[in-house]
Design a protein around this motif. Structure first.
Motif, mmCIF file in Angstrom:
data_model
loop_
_atom_site.group_PDB
_atom_site.id
_atom_site.type_symbol
_atom_site.label_atom_id
_atom_site.label_comp_id
_atom_site.label_asym_id
_atom_site.label_seq_id
_atom_site.Cartn_x
_atom_site.Cartn_y
_atom_site.Cartn_z
ATOM 1 N N GLU A 104 51.072 56.849 77.885
ATOM 2 C CA GLU A 104 50.570 57.876 78.802
ATOM 3 C C GLU A 104 49.299 57.362 79.437
ATOM 4 O O GLU A 104 48.373 56.949 78.732
ATOM 5 C CB GLU A 104 50.291 59.178 78.043
ATOM 6 C CG GLU A 104 49.733 60.293 78.927
ATOM 7 C CD GLU A 104 49.553 61.593 78.154
ATOM 8 O OE1 GLU A 104 50.569 62.228 77.840
ATOM 9 O OE2 GLU A 104 48.392 61.963 77.887
ATOM 10 N N THR A 105 49.246 57.331 80.756
ATOM 11 C CA THR A 105 48.051 56.825 81.427
ATOM 12 C C THR A 105 46.892 57.814 81.267
ATOM 13 O O THR A 105 47.082 59.026 81.295
ATOM 14 C CB THR A 105 48.306 56.583 82.921
ATOM 15 O OG1 THR A 105 48.630 57.827 83.561
ATOM 16 C CG2 THR A 105 49.460 55.608 83.121
ATOM 17 N N GLN A 106 45.708 57.266 81.097
ATOM 18 C CA GLN A 106 44.490 58.057 80.932
ATOM 19 C C GLN A 106 43.329 57.287 81.531
ATOM 20 O O GLN A 106 43.387 56.056 81.663
ATOM 21 C CB GLN A 106 44.212 58.329 79.446
ATOM 22 C CG GLN A 106 45.228 59.217 78.751
ATOM 23 C CD GLN A 106 45.138 60.671 79.194
ATOM 24 O OE1 GLN A 106 44.163 61.075 79.811
ATOM 25 N NE2 GLN A 106 46.175 61.453 78.891
ATOM 26 N N PRO A 107 42.233 57.976 81.885
ATOM 27 C CA PRO A 107 41.035 57.243 82.293
ATOM 28 C C PRO A 107 40.577 56.314 81.173
ATOM 29 O O PRO A 107 40.886 56.540 79.998
ATOM 30 C CB PRO A 107 40.001 58.357 82.551
ATOM 31 C CG PRO A 107 40.828 59.578 82.807
ATOM 32 C CD PRO A 107 42.049 59.445 81.951
ATOM 33 N N PHE A 108 39.843 55.265 81.530
ATOM 34 C CA PHE A 108 39.319 54.335 80.535
ATOM 35 C C PHE A 108 38.527 55.099 79.472
ATOM 36 O O PHE A 108 37.782 56.014 79.806
ATOM 37 C CB PHE A 108 38.414 53.305 81.221
ATOM 38 C CG PHE A 108 37.998 52.182 80.323
ATOM 39 C CD1 PHE A 108 38.810 51.073 80.151
ATOM 40 C CD2 PHE A 108 36.794 52.243 79.631
ATOM 41 C CE1 PHE A 108 38.435 50.040 79.307
ATOM 42 C CE2 PHE A 108 36.409 51.220 78.789
ATOM 43 C CZ PHE A 108 37.236 50.111 78.630
ATOM 44 N N PRO A 109 38.726 54.771 78.194
ATOM 45 C CA PRO A 109 39.396 53.598 77.634
ATOM 46 C C PRO A 109 40.883 53.784 77.344
ATOM 47 O O PRO A 109 41.454 53.043 76.538
ATOM 48 C CB PRO A 109 38.625 53.358 76.342
ATOM 49 C CG PRO A 109 38.254 54.742 75.893
ATOM 50 C CD PRO A 109 37.973 55.522 77.151
ATOM 51 N N GLY A 110 41.545 54.762 77.976
ATOM 52 C CA GLY A 110 42.965 54.974 77.758
ATOM 53 C C GLY A 110 43.821 53.941 78.474
ATOM 54 O O GLY A 110 43.312 52.977 79.064
ATOM 55 N N PHE A 111 45.136 54.152 78.460
ATOM 56 C CA PHE A 111 46.058 53.217 79.100
ATOM 57 C C PHE A 111 45.835 53.246 80.611
ATOM 58 O O PHE A 111 45.867 54.315 81.222
ATOM 59 C CB PHE A 111 47.509 53.587 78.773
ATOM 60 C CG PHE A 111 48.501 52.513 79.131
ATOM 61 C CD1 PHE A 111 49.007 51.671 78.157
ATOM 62 C CD2 PHE A 111 48.917 52.322 80.447
ATOM 63 C CE1 PHE A 111 49.914 50.665 78.483
ATOM 64 C CE2 PHE A 111 49.808 51.323 80.782
ATOM 65 C CZ PHE A 111 50.305 50.487 79.800
ATOM 66 N N PRO A 112 45.616 52.092 81.244
ATOM 67 C CA PRO A 112 45.274 52.096 82.678
ATOM 68 C C PRO A 112 46.456 52.419 83.583
ATOM 69 O O PRO A 112 47.538 51.841 83.441
ATOM 70 C CB PRO A 112 44.782 50.658 82.920
ATOM 71 C CG PRO A 112 45.442 49.838 81.858
ATOM 72 C CD PRO A 112 45.578 50.747 80.659
ATOM 73 N N THR A 113 46.246 53.322 84.514
ATOM 74 C CA THR A 113 47.300 53.647 85.473
ATOM 75 C C THR A 113 47.722 52.431 86.281
ATOM 76 O O THR A 113 48.874 52.304 86.696
ATOM 77 C CB THR A 113 46.842 54.786 86.419
ATOM 78 O OG1 THR A 113 47.897 55.096 87.328
ATOM 79 C CG2 THR A 113 45.604 54.402 87.210
#
Length: 421
Positions: A298-307
Motif C-alpha cells: 500500500e503506497t504511503q508518504p515517506f517512510p511508507g512504500f513510495p507511490t
C-alpha cells in the motif's frame, strides 16, 4: 519519436551507478534564484525535466552551465524578469516552484499555473497558502498567479499543511529562507528530498531545523550565499533497478543507492523472495532461481512504500506465484500501466484505488504504450522478463526521469536498445 526495443530473458549481472534524484535536483535548481552568487550542483542528473527547468531559469535571467561530468552551475547574479509564462510552466509542475524564490528575492512574481497531470489532479492551493502565511498577497487572473511581498519583504510565519505535501513543503522552505524571522512548517513532508533541500539551504546560510520530521523551523536570512552541493542519490531510480533485477533475475550492485531511503520496499521485496542487502558500495539485489511470491503493498508518504515505485512493483508481481493486492493511496489515476501490462499477458483487475494481480507463468513480448514516467519504466521491467520482443513506445516520458537507462541496463547484460521511428 523514439521507442525502446527489448529482447527479454537475459539476466542482469554487474553494477549500476545511481544518479542524483530528479525530484530533489529540480527544487535545488529553483534555490539558485535565492542568491546572486553561483550555485554548483554535483551528481546532477541529465534529464529532460532538468533541461526544461534550466530553460525557464534562463528566461528569468539565470546563467545555466552544464559540465564537466554530472555538474551544473547556476548563477542568478541579476533577476532579469519575474514572469514565468504558460509555455514554460505547463509541461512540468516543478517549474511552479520558482514563484516563492522570486517573491522572496524580488518582492513580486507572475507565474502561470501548471498544466494538468496524467496521474491525477494535484492542485497548488497549499503552495499559495504557504506563501500567504509569509505575508505574500496572492491574486489569480487568467491562469496566472500574481504574488507580491509586503514592503520590507516576506515575514516568517506559521504554515500548517492539511496533509504532508512534498511540493508545498519544499516551496515553503525556499520562500522562508529569505523571509525575516522564524517560519514553522507543521505537518511537513519527511521525504529524503526534503532533507537534501534543507542541507543545501543551510549551506547557503539559512538556519534549518527538523528536516525529516513533521515540524521544520527556518530562520530566514536577508541574503544567502552561493554553494557547492551534491544532489542526494535517487531513491526511485534505486528502487527501479532493484525491481528490474527482481523481474529479470541476476545479481546487481546499485552503487550509491541509500539503503535507509527504501526500507519498506526492501521488506516487500524480501517477502517476495528477492535478496536485498546493504553493501559497501550501496545496495545489492539478487534473485537466482527463486520464485517470486505474491506480496501486498500500500503506497504511503515517506517512510511508507513510495507511490513512484508502485508501477515497477506491479510489473514484478505479474510474474509472482499467487495473488498480490496493490493499493494506491497517494494519486488517483495511477494504474494506467495496468492495461499495457495485460498486453504482455499479465492478469490484473483494477477496482478504484486497488489492483488485484494474479501471477502468470510468463509474460510474452508485445508493443506497448507508455502513459507517464513511472508507468513507462514498469513496461521496461516487464519487457526484460518477458519472452520475445517488447517495444515500448512514447519513451519521452521515460527521458523525463531516467538518465542513460538503456546504457545502464545493457552494461548488466540486458538486450535493450533505442530506436527512432
Amino acid at each position: 519519436m523514439d521507442r525502446i526495443v527489448i529482447q527479454g530473458g537475459a539476466k542482469l549481472n554487474g553494477s549500476i551507478s545511481i544518479s542524483g534524484a530528479k525530484n530533489s535536483a529540480l527544487k535545488l535548481m529553483a534555490a539558485a534564484l535565492l542568491t546572486d552568487e553561483p550555485v554548483v550542483l554535483t551528481r546532477m542528473p541529465r534529464l529532460a525535466d532538468s533541461r526544461f527547468m534550466g530553460h525557464l531559469l534562463a528566461r528569468l535571467g539565470v546563467s545555466v552551465e552544464e559540465g564537466p561530468g554530472p555538474e551544473m552551475t547556476l548563477h542568478a547574479g541579476r533577476i532579469a524578469d519575474t514572469y514565468a509564462p504558460y509555455d514554460l510552466v505547463r509541461k512540468m509542475r516543478a517549474t511552479f516552484n520558482v514563484l516563492g524564490p522570486l517573491v522572496a528575492r524580488e518582492g513580486r512574481a507572475k507565474v502561470s499555473l501548471p498544466g494538468g497531470c496524467a496521474i491525477g489532479a494535484r492542485p497548488v492551493d497549499l503552495h499559495l497558502k504557504a506563501l500567504e502565511a509569509l505575508g505574500a498577497q496572492i491574486e489569480l487572473s487568467e491562469g496566472y498567479v500574481e504574488a507580491t511581498a509586503p514592503k520590507g519583504g516576506l515575514v516568517g510565519g506559521e504554515i500548517e499543511l492539511p496533509f504532508a505535501s512534498v511540493g508545498a513543503t519544499e516551496h515553503a522552505m525556499l520562500a522562508a529562507s529569505l523571509a525575516r524571522g522564524e517560519s514553522v512548517i507543521d505537518n511537513a513532508a519527511r521525504e529524503p528530498e526534503i532533507g537534501d533541500l534543507a542541507d543545501c539551504l543551510a549551506a547557503m546560510g539559512a538556519e534549518v531545523e527538523g528536516a525529516g520530521t513533521s515540524t521544520i523551523r527556518i530562520q530566514g536570512r536577508e541574503r544567502l550565499s552561493g554553494v557547492r552541493h551534491q544532489v542526494v542519490a535517487d531513491r526511485i531510480e534505486t528502487a527501479t533497478y532493484a525491481l528490474a533485477v527482481a523481474a529479470a533475475g541476476g545479481d546487481v550492485e546499485l552503487e550509491g543507492g541509500r539503503w535507509e531511503h527504501n526500507k519498506v520496499l526492501w521488506r516487500a521485496m524480501s517477502d517476495a523472495g528477492v535478496t536485498v542487502e546493504p553493501s559497501d558500495a550501496g545496495v545489492r539485489v539478487a534473485r537466482n532461481g527463486s520464485q517470486i511470491v505474491g506480496t501486498d503493498i500500500e503506497t504511503q508518504p515517506f517512510p511508507g512504500f513510495p507511490t513512484d515505485a508502485q508501477a515497477q512493483f506491479m510489473a514484478v508481481m505479474t510474474m509472482a506465484e499467487g495473488t498480490s493486492v496493490i493499493r494506491e493511496t497517494i494519486f488517483e489515476n495511477r494504474f494506467m500501466h495496468a492495461p499495457e501490462l495485460t498486453r504482455l499477458g499479465a492478469d490484473i483487475a483494477v477496482h478504484g484505488n486497488e489492483a488485484i494481480v494474479r501471477g502468470v507463468k510468463s509474460l510474452k513480448g508485445a508493443p506497448v504504450m507508455a502513459t507517464d514516467l513511472r508507468a513507462s519504466v514498469s513496461l521496461v521491467i516487464a519487457g526484460l522478463a518477458a519472452e520475445g520482443e517488447t517495444v515500448v513506445n512514447r519513451v519521452y516520458h521515460l527521458d523525463r526521469g531516467f538518465e542513460r537507462l538503456e546504457e545502464k541496463l545493457s552494461k548488466c547484460g540486458a538486450q535493450i536498445r533505442r530506436e527512432s521511428e
